[in-house]
Design a protein around this motif. Structure first.
Motif, PDB file in Angstrom:
ATOM      1  N   UNK A 147     -13.839 -55.522 -23.236  1.00 50.41           N
ATOM      2  CA  UNK A 147     -14.026 -54.555 -22.159  1.00 50.41           C
ATOM      3  C   UNK A 147     -12.697 -53.928 -21.768  1.00 50.41           C
ATOM      4  N   UNK A 148     -11.676 -54.779 -21.694  1.00 50.75           N
ATOM      5  CA  UNK A 148     -10.360 -54.297 -21.311  1.00 50.75           C
ATOM      6  C   UNK A 148      -9.880 -53.247 -22.305  1.00 50.75           C
TER       7      UNK A 148
ATOM      8  N   UNK B  18     -11.717 -50.017 -22.001  1.00 51.88           N
ATOM      9  CA  UNK B  18     -11.264 -49.264 -20.836  1.00 51.88           C
ATOM     10  C   UNK B  18      -9.924 -48.583 -21.103  1.00 51.88           C
TER      11      UNK B  18
ATOM     12  N   UNK C 234     -14.177 -60.258 -22.393  1.00 54.31           N
ATOM     13  CA  UNK C 234     -13.273 -59.707 -21.410  1.00 54.31           C
ATOM     14  C   UNK C 234     -12.281 -58.774 -22.082  1.00 54.31           C
TER      15      UNK C 234
END
Ligand code: ATP
Ligand code: MG
Ligand code: ZN
Ligand code: ZN
Ligand code: ZN
Lengths: 823, 163
Positions: free
Chosen positions: B37-38, B41, B34
């Motif tokens: 990915x954060x 981004x 998680x």
């Protein structure tokens, strides 16, 4: 199986989205753009898609295809086709081998159908998504306008197939937008939603009815030739008029200036969405009649822009009103309004909608350009199935054809062979490489093209076969690896098999198939399952599995939808039986278990149809109330006698003199039983006697238990342990029984601490029971962490299989997931 | 009922601890993904913001170039005062170029006479010119730029298209 994506295949721009561990996001293309221009061109015998194609538009206007979406599923005589023909320079005609109900376009001298062109766009999107995600993309949900006919939808689906994508579903754009806003879930009340979609060149308005899980389009209106580009034109016109009157020259004849002007106009329009005024600055490009350089430095205010744009906006408002009216609704009936399409960023558009419906009804938390693609991605992730376009049946993602109607889901692409010299993808039959001309050698001996292994919780890839291992795998190299179950009383395991060379994440590889095995009841959490995987002479994988004690689990490799369906059903009832737990009376449980075993037997023999039918029947039986038992009198009598004997022998010390009375009654009942001859018809008189004696003993037993609080407590505790804890966790059940028995002995010995111990034990037991009551509540998904209902077999939020195994060795998990960064 | 269950119980306890541990590990892996990915981004977002900013400055530089293109042929005719002013502006332009360079932004060279590539050149104007092959670049209208070695803006060019 690889990644799943959602695609908004637009007339001017296309957008890609996916659902990751942290929710939905847009995927950038190779040019680092959030959206890809839906344009196809040609360059050096290769097709170009997106910005690179746009770059060559003026060099090759006839070989640059745009707005292909307008031609999807149409015929030459279609008026829409006429309009496209007059707007663009590329050639549109009747296909030379076709009929008048289709069209084709010419690109590089060759004929292509709109499906082919769309497939090129989709293929680029697929390839770019793969590059961004680092994984193969295999499945997609694609959106189409609500007005698309069946033929146009079918054409879009074919384009997906040609692009090498398994199209799970085609959904309409407004519904996708509504889904991105999560309007299809939660609330029970139906909601009427208006979707206002103003794109680059088209305007669509749809009225939807959304209820939990479903949606319907009540009405749609639109203008196929109204969009954001018309707003650009307003600014361009304003500027050219100004230049004409101010400097008395015609800027329209200066191509170079006009290109810049159009870009600046678009920029100014977009700027006016955020600011009250925009400055248009074009220094040093234009000259007046006497050759002096002119600096264009002009401010355009939002006020002015809005005055000019109001007729365009008014037209969309009228269409919105018409859409509501033709849905036989009033404006007040609209519960919320969604804005889709980039041009809805224009404040005037937003204000118009606010004025019409009330600002509280306008939802705008998601960027209008991304909501359609995001909705598609959400649909794809939440319903990981291929919906049959023929019959609507929902098939597994691995299905090759519809299980119900045999509709083929096969891809329309030829397989390729990678050149060992330059890694160019060649046709499967090619002998020499078309790119470098080198011979493509045949493999001398069959070897595994990549590593094979199974996926366990956390997406760990447990490799059995290494790349280049020879097959068939020699007997002596077929070795067991150990895995563990992840739930107590897990009734089945699914064993996804992957092939590929990414040792980090199983799902980064290609799914080869799935095996599934049923487990016996009452295994503790973490029970060991041993698995062997090998390749046979054809290079196909095979699998065997057993428990630690050697019980063969007879795993089945699921080959088609039918296998999958039976397997899912069996898993479903397995967990249902397991978690209904004490809700099922013990006797019924035995019956159900036996039937369940029979289902598994059928399944293991490969009798899928019967297994499924039997399982469905069993499923309905689980919920049926128990019928009054009609066991034989004799059996009941023996049972009562045995129970009484148990009380006397185990709790004689507790019931004191009552034991004598019970013993007497037991003797009388046993006497009556002995008199009867087994097998033969017992005389009616004997039966009467047995019944009488049995009831007498029963009454006495009840009196004794009622009169003795402590006995009552002990017995009910034993009952709780054996009926509720034992089936789920026999080891724990045994240890509790032992502890209770030790406390009983302390009571017998009149130990002063006994009462306190019993109290403590009772607390502990209660907590354990509460835990058991709570435990079935959650099956936590090992992929996304979502909590699922106890009898769920798939994660409701990400679709992952819940009946997985986990690796037995921590090293395995760690080495796979923390490469490098754990000390 | 089995009486001696000690060994069993012990194994069970160990199992329990192990299971808990594994559950924790799985949770950590999930959290880690998680976060990854954060982070990715966030990085992408920042990068896009930076690019947007740089592009705005590149456009300022474009305008300087357009103006100079017009002045250059006639600068000799101007008086010395005008000439010195132009040279002042020229210095400001050079400052801007230097600043861009310091931020990792450099012009991508466009060779006139070479063929236009769809990945590097946006052909916004065409000209019919005999003796030249189609697609040959005859003029660079707007410079292309690289940011840290990667293209952030394509060059606008004029290329040959013989009808
Ligand atoms: N900030 C903004 N303000 C105003 N308009 C904008 C803004 N950003 C983009 N646009 C306009 O949105 C239009 C493109 O819309 P979009 O990308 O949604 O089209 P599309 O979905 O591909 O087209 P279609 O719906 O016709 O298939 C362009 O005209 C663009 O100028
Ligand atoms: Mg659109
Ligand atoms: Zn079907
Ligand atoms: Zn090659
Ligand atoms: Zn999940």
């Amino acid at each position: 199986m690889g990644k799943i994506i959602g695609i908004d295949l637009g007339t001017t721009n296309s957008v890609l989205a996916t659902v990751g561990v942290k929710g939905c996001r847009v995927i950038q293309n190779k040019e680092a753009e959030q959206m890809t221009r839906s344009i196809v061109g040609i360059y050096k015998n290769d097709y170009l898609v997106g910005t690179p194609a746009l770059n060559r538009w003026s060099l090759a206007p006839k070989d640059t295809i745009n707005s292909i979406k307008r031609l999807m599923g149409r015929g030459v005589s279609d008026p829409e086709v006429e309009k496209v023909k007059s707007s663009y320079r590329y050639e549109i005609m009747e296909p030379s081998d076709g009929t008048r109900d289709s069209v084709c376009v010419k690109l590089g001298g060759k004929e292509f159908s709109p499906v082919d062109i769309s497939a090129m766009i989709l293929k680029k999107l697929k390839t770019d998504a793969q590059a961004a995600l680092g994984e193969e993309v295999t499945h997609a949900v694609i959106t189409v306008p609500a007005y698309f006919s069946d033929k146009q939808v079918a054409a879009t689906r074919d384009a997906g197939r040609k692009a090498g994508l398994r199209v799970m579903k085609i959904i309409d754009e407004p519904s996708a937008a509504a889904i991105a806003y999560n309007l299809d879930s939660g609330e029970k009340d139906a909601k009427v939603v208006l979707v206002y979609d103003l794109g680059g060149g088209t305007f669509d308005i749809s009225v939807l009815m959304m209820t939990a899980g479903t949606h319907a389009i009540l009405n749609k209106e639109g203008d196929m030739w109204l969009g954001g580009d018309d707003f650009d034109k307003l600014i361009v016109d304003y500027l050219t008029d100004y230049i004409e009157t101010e400097y008395r020259i015609d800027p329209k004849s200066d191509d170079r200036f006009m290109v810049t002007l159009k870009q600046e106009a678009k920029k100014a329009k977009e700027m006016l969405s955020a600011a009250r005024a925009a400055q248009i600055l074009i220094p040093g490009l234009l000259h007046d009649s006497s050759g002096n350089m002119l600096d264009i430095d002009l401010e355009i205010t939002r006020e002015y822009f809005e005055k000019k744009a109001s007729p365009l906006v008014k037209r969309t408002v009228d269409l919105a009103k018409l859409a509501v009216q033709n849905a036989h609704l009033n404006l007040e009936d609209i519960d919320c309004v969604l804005m889709a399409g980039n041009a809805t960023c224009i404040p005037l558009v937003q204000h118009a909608m606010e004025k019409l419906f009330g600002s509280e009804k306008i939802l705008r938390s998601i960027h209008p350009k991304y909501c359609v693609a995001m909705g598609a991605a959400i649909v794809a992730a939440s319903a990981p199935q291929i919906e049959c376009p023929e019959c609507g049946w929902k098939n597994d993602l691995t299905a090759e054809k519809c299980e119900k109607c045999n509709y083929m889901f096969d891809l329309d692409v030829r397989p390729t062979k990678t050149c060992p010299h330059c890694s160019h993808e060649n046709d499967i039959d090619a002998k020499t490489c078309s790119a470098c001309g080198e011979m493509i050698p045949l493999p001398p001996e069959p070897t595994a093209p990549f590593a094979y292994g199974i996926q366990t919780a956390g997406d760990v890839f447990n490799v059995f076969i290494q790349k280049n291992d020879k097959y068939p795998t020699p007997e002596e190299e077929r070795k067991f690896q150990e895995f563990k179950t992840i739930y107590q009383n897990q009734r089945s395991v699914s064993i996804p098999v992957y092939g590929g060379n990414n040792s980090e994440k199983a799902s980064a590889n290609k799914k080869q198939g799935e095996a599934s095995a049923m487990l016996p009841p009452n295994l503790p959490e973490g029970a060991v399952v041993r698995i062997k995987l090998w390749l046979d002479a054809d290079g196909a994988f095979d699998i065997s599995a057993q428990l630690e004690n050697g019980t063969d689990l007879q795993p089945r490799i699921l080959r088609g939808g039918k296998d999958q369906k039976a397997e899912e059903k069996i898993r479903e009832i397995g967990s249902k039986i397991a978690y209904k737990g004490d809700g099922i009376p013990p006797k019924k449980k035995v019956i159900l278990e036996n039937k369940y075993r029979k289902v598994i037997d059928l399944y293991n023999r490969g009798d899928m149809e019967d297994a499924y039918a039997f399982a469905t029947e069993l499923d309905s039986e689980i919920d049926k109330p128990v019928l009054p038992e009609n066991g034989s009198l004799l059996k009941e009598a023996r049972g009562t006698s045995n129970f009484a004997k148990y009380i006397v022998s185990e709790y004689g010390w507790l019931i004191g003199t009552d034991a004598y009375q019970l013993n007497a009654l037991i003797a009388e009942l046993d006497g009556a039983i002995v008199k009867t001859t087994p097998g033969s018809e017992t005389a009616a008189k004997d039966q009467e006697l047995i019944k009488e004696k049995k009831e007498e003993l029963n009454r006495a037993l009840n009196d004794v238990i009622d009169d003795n609080n402590l006995l009552n407590v002990f017995l009910s505790m034993h009952a709780e342990i054996s009926s509720r804890i034992m089936p789920l966790n026999p080891v724990e059940g045994n240890s509790l029984t032992e502890e209770l028995e030790r406390i009983e002995i302390e009571f017998k010995n009149k130990d002063s601490a006994a009462t306190a111990k019993l109290n403590a034990f009772s607390q502990k037991l209660n907590n354990k029971l509460k835990e058991i009551k709570r435990e079935p509540e959650n099956r936590k998904c090992t992929e996304c962490g979502a909590v699922n209902s106890p009898n769920a077999t798939r994660c409701a939020s990400c679709g992952a299989n819940l009946d997985v195994l986990k690796s037995a060795s921590i090293q395995n998990i760690l080495s796979n997931s923390f490469k490098g960064d754990i000390k | 009922m089995p009486k001696d269950n000690d060994a069993n119980t012990k194994e069970f306890m160990a199992q329990e601890i192990w299971n808990e541990f594994i559950t924790d590990v799985l949770e950590i892996i999930r959290k880690k993904r998680e976060l990854e990915q954060e982070k990715a981004e966030k990085e992408l977002e920042t990068e896009n913001k930076i690019k947007k900013l740089l592009l705005r400055f590149i456009e300022v530089s474009d305008s300087f170039e357009n103006v100079f293109k017009n002045i250059d042929p006639v600068i000799g005719e101007a008086d010395s005062r005008t000439q010195s002013w132009v040279s002042n502006f020229s210095t400001i332009y050079n400052m801007l170029q230097r600043a861009l360079k310091e931020c990792g932004v450099v012009p991508a060279e466009t060779l006139t006479g070479s063929k236009a590539s769809p990945y590097w050149h946006n052909v916004i104007e065409t000209v019919s010119q005999s003796g030249f092959e189609d697609e040959t670049i005859v003029e660079e209208i707007k410079k292309g730029y690289l940011f840290e070695g990667k293209l952030i803006r394509m060059a606008d060019v004029k290329a040959v298209r013989n009808l």
